[in-house]
Enzyme design. Structure first.
Site, PDB file in Angstrom:
ATOM      1  N   ASP A 156       0.874  -1.141  -0.068  1.00  0.00           N
ATOM      2  CA  ASP A 156       0.021   0.051  -0.049  1.00  0.00           C
ATOM      3  C   ASP A 156       0.799   1.182   0.173  1.00  0.00           C
ATOM      4  O   ASP A 156       0.524   2.102  -0.720  1.00  0.00           O
ATOM      5  CB  ASP A 156      -0.874   0.077   1.447  1.00  0.00           C
ATOM      6  CG  ASP A 156      -1.818  -1.196   1.527  1.00  0.00           C
ATOM      7  OD1 ASP A 156      -3.132  -1.149   1.456  1.00  0.00           O
ATOM      8  OD2 ASP A 156      -1.350  -2.319   1.600  1.00  0.00           O
ATOM      9  N   THR A 191      -6.992  -4.644   1.091  1.00  0.00           N
ATOM     10  CA  THR A 191      -5.544  -5.227   1.658  1.00  0.00           C
ATOM     11  C   THR A 191      -6.017  -6.472   2.794  1.00  0.00           C
ATOM     12  O   THR A 191      -4.942  -7.164   2.635  1.00  0.00           O
ATOM     13  CB  THR A 191      -5.067  -4.030   2.447  1.00  0.00           C
ATOM     14  OG1 THR A 191      -4.953  -2.765   1.680  1.00  0.00           O
ATOM     15  CG2 THR A 191      -3.832  -4.145   3.457  1.00  0.00           C
ATOM     16  N   HIS A 225     -16.296  -6.791   6.683  1.00  0.00           N
ATOM     17  CA  HIS A 225     -16.677  -5.384   7.405  1.00  0.00           C
ATOM     18  C   HIS A 225     -18.466  -5.764   7.700  1.00  0.00           C
ATOM     19  O   HIS A 225     -18.698  -4.674   7.365  1.00  0.00           O
ATOM     20  CB  HIS A 225     -16.192  -4.305   6.708  1.00  0.00           C
ATOM     21  CG  HIS A 225     -14.895  -4.071   6.682  1.00  0.00           C
ATOM     22  ND1 HIS A 225     -14.150  -4.396   5.530  1.00  0.00           N
ATOM     23  CD2 HIS A 225     -13.741  -3.556   7.501  1.00  0.00           C
ATOM     24  CE1 HIS A 225     -12.858  -3.905   5.666  1.00  0.00           C
ATOM     25  NE2 HIS A 225     -12.549  -3.490   6.776  1.00  0.00           N
ATOM     26  N   LEU A 265      -4.228   0.342  -3.066  1.00  0.00           N
ATOM     27  CA  LEU A 265      -4.321  -1.334  -2.885  1.00  0.00           C
ATOM     28  C   LEU A 265      -5.602  -1.446  -2.188  1.00  0.00           C
ATOM     29  O   LEU A 265      -5.738  -0.866  -0.998  1.00  0.00           O
ATOM     30  CB  LEU A 265      -3.196  -2.006  -2.029  1.00  0.00           C
ATOM     31  CG  LEU A 265      -3.085  -3.607  -2.321  1.00  0.00           C
ATOM     32  CD1 LEU A 265      -2.388  -3.680  -3.490  1.00  0.00           C
ATOM     33  CD2 LEU A 265      -2.527  -4.079  -1.146  1.00  0.00           C
ATOM     34  N   THR A 286     -19.712  -7.075   1.569  1.00  0.00           N
ATOM     35  CA  THR A 286     -18.441  -7.220   2.229  1.00  0.00           C
ATOM     36  C   THR A 286     -18.204  -8.794   2.923  1.00  0.00           C
ATOM     37  O   THR A 286     -19.153  -9.280   2.979  1.00  0.00           O
ATOM     38  CB  THR A 286     -18.319  -6.469   3.314  1.00  0.00           C
ATOM     39  OG1 THR A 286     -17.028  -6.267   4.026  1.00  0.00           O
ATOM     40  CG2 THR A 286     -19.202  -6.444   4.443  1.00  0.00           C
TER      41      THR A 286
HETATM   42  P1  AMP Z   1     -15.036  -4.380   1.892  1.00  0.00           P
HETATM   43  O1  AMP Z   1     -16.351  -4.661   1.125  1.00  0.00           O
HETATM   44  O2  AMP Z   1     -15.245  -4.905   3.163  1.00  0.00           O
HETATM   45  O3  AMP Z   1     -13.815  -5.168   1.130  1.00  0.00           O
HETATM   46  O4  AMP Z   1     -14.695  -3.098   1.657  1.00  0.00           O
HETATM   47  C1  AMP Z   1     -14.529  -2.141   0.840  1.00  0.00           C
HETATM   48  C2  AMP Z   1     -13.344  -1.037   0.985  1.00  0.00           C
HETATM   49  O5  AMP Z   1     -13.768  -0.175   2.178  1.00  0.00           O
HETATM   50  C3  AMP Z   1     -12.216  -1.496   1.470  1.00  0.00           C
HETATM   51  O6  AMP Z   1     -11.170  -0.565   0.950  1.00  0.00           O
HETATM   52  C4  AMP Z   1     -12.134  -1.382   3.072  1.00  0.00           C
HETATM   53  O7  AMP Z   1     -10.977  -1.346   3.428  1.00  0.00           O
HETATM   54  C5  AMP Z   1     -13.135  -0.218   3.300  1.00  0.00           C
HETATM   55  N1  AMP Z   1     -13.798  -0.362   4.291  1.00  0.00           N
HETATM   56  C6  AMP Z   1     -15.205  -0.829   4.410  1.00  0.00           C
HETATM   57  N2  AMP Z   1     -15.520  -0.964   5.667  1.00  0.00           N
HETATM   58  C7  AMP Z   1     -14.454  -0.510   6.602  1.00  0.00           C
HETATM   59  C8  AMP Z   1     -14.319  -0.496   7.803  1.00  0.00           C
HETATM   60  N3  AMP Z   1     -15.274  -0.661   8.634  1.00  0.00           N
HETATM   61  N4  AMP Z   1     -13.103   0.096   8.390  1.00  0.00           N
HETATM   62  C9  AMP Z   1     -12.162   0.268   7.506  1.00  0.00           C
HETATM   63  N5  AMP Z   1     -12.226   0.198   6.071  1.00  0.00           N
HETATM   64  C10 AMP Z   1     -13.480  -0.217   5.682  1.00  0.00           C
HETATM   65 MG    MG Z   2     -10.098   0.456  -0.515  1.00  0.00          MG
HETATM   66 MG    MG Z   3      -6.623   0.535   0.103  1.00  0.00          MG
END
Ligand code: AMP
Ligand code: MG
Ligand code: MG
Length: 309
Positions: free
Chosen positions: A51, A122, A198, A119, A195
């Site tokens: 990253d 991650t 998350h 990235l 997700t």
């Molecule tokens: P995901 O669908 O969970 O892979 O999330 C999509 C993007 O949103 C990724 O870049 C995640 O890091 C970011 N993201 C979603 N929810 C969160 C959270 N609660 N904290 C940090 N980053 C999040």
């Molecule tokens: Mg992202």
């Molecule tokens: Mg990122």
């Protein structure tokens, strides 16, 4: 086409090559085995050496050619001299050959905002779910996403040695989207992508309210848009804050270029001006078709819990 390519086309042509370089950096870091993982806000919010290096590479490379841009990257990095071997100067010839949509032909460097997720996915990168990983470079003008580049560094990794690793997709509303074959989920079938790392009750309640025939839980905002445009999902539903402007700018441009939409859970557009809040606080709802259906299914609890900006 007469004369030299429009500024925005030169910028997208650079962003394409710069995203490829960032993808190569991600592959190199993975290969080294030293990921250099740092927890940012917690165990579900990680940063790796990939990253950090990818963002340095993207920002420094674009600033060198386009010094008046506003570039906003995900990672908070100390201001330091970037190593010369991280600088990419190439431009995609294919993009330089395209004619610029008339509405963008006069855009100036200082009017553009570039949103960089060096990235995306991650967490999945650290877990070996490599096809979830993307590099995202989105370009905005007057608050709207007008171009996006998505590099998928580990595309084809499951095919093993011999297969060409990685690909780059890009799109510009009014011009089209390239680097993939557009495909739709068969009419009437609802496959919801959400997700995998998350989730919470509101997120799953909202997914269920869509009455999906199938739910796919995959990492990354970029990757979920790829699922939409390649006919593997009909909606990306994320009823939670957490996703940021750098996660959605490039994906939104590619999706809109093929007739899709990306909004908050109320159906309202996000803006990408330089001074906006980074968090997409009212969630993410993205579709290739039938956006209104999905908006109409969002439960009251979500609408009350996630207010539009
Ligand atoms: P995901 O669908 O969970 O892979 O999330 C999509 C993007 O949103 C990724 O870049 C995640 O890091 C970011 N993201 C979603 N929810 C969160 C959270 N609660 N904290 C940090 N980053 C999040
Ligand atoms: Mg992202
Ligand atoms: Mg990122």
């Amino acid at each position: 086409m007469s004369g030299s390519p429009a500024l925005v086309m030169r910028l997208v042509a650079s962003a394409y090559t710069v995203a490829e370089k960032a993808g190569a950096i991600a592959r190199k870091v993975l290969h080294s085995g030293e990921l250099g993982i740092v927890e940012k806000t917690g165990a579900n919010d990680l940063q790796t050496l990939a990253d950090r290096l990818a963002q340095q590479s993207i920002c420094a490379s674009l600033y060198r050619k386009f010094p008046k841009l506003t570039i906003i990257g995900e990672e908070d990095l100390p201001a330091e001299e970037v190593q010369e071997d991280l600088i990419e100067t190439g431009q995609s010839e294919e993009i330089l050959q395209k004619s610029c949509p008339a509405e963008y032909s006069e855009l100036k460097e200082e009017e553009l905002v570039v949103w960089v997720d060096p990235l995306d996915g991650t967490k999945e990168f650290t877990e070996g779910l490599l096809d979830n990983v993307t590099v995202l470079i989105g370009i905005a003008h007057r608050g709207r996403a007008i171009a996006g580049v998505i590099n998928q560094p580990f595309y084809n990794y499951q095919l093993g040695a011999g297969a060409t690793l990685g690909r780059t997709m890009w799109g510009m509303p009014g011009l089209g989207a390239f680097g993939f074959q557009l495909k739709e989920v068969p009419d009437g079938r609802r496959i919801v992508a959400t997700t995998r790392s998350h989730s919470n009750k509101l997120v799953t309640d909202c997914v269920n309210a869509m009455e999906p025939h199938e739910v796919i839980r995959v990492g990354g905002a970029g990757n979920k848009i790829i699922q939409l445009v390649e006919g593997k999902a009909s909606a990306y539903v994320f009823a939670s804050p957490g996703c940021k402007k750098w996660d959605t700018c490039a994906p939104e441009a590619v999706l809109v270029a093929v007739g899709g939409r990306l909004t908050d859970m109320h159906g309202n557009a996000y803006r990408y001006d330089a001074d906006v809040k980074h968090m997409n606080s009212a969630g993410v709802l993205a579709t290739l078709r039938n956006h209104e259906y999905y908006v109409s299914r969002v439960p009251q609890s979500v609408l009350q819990g996630l207010k539009s900006d």
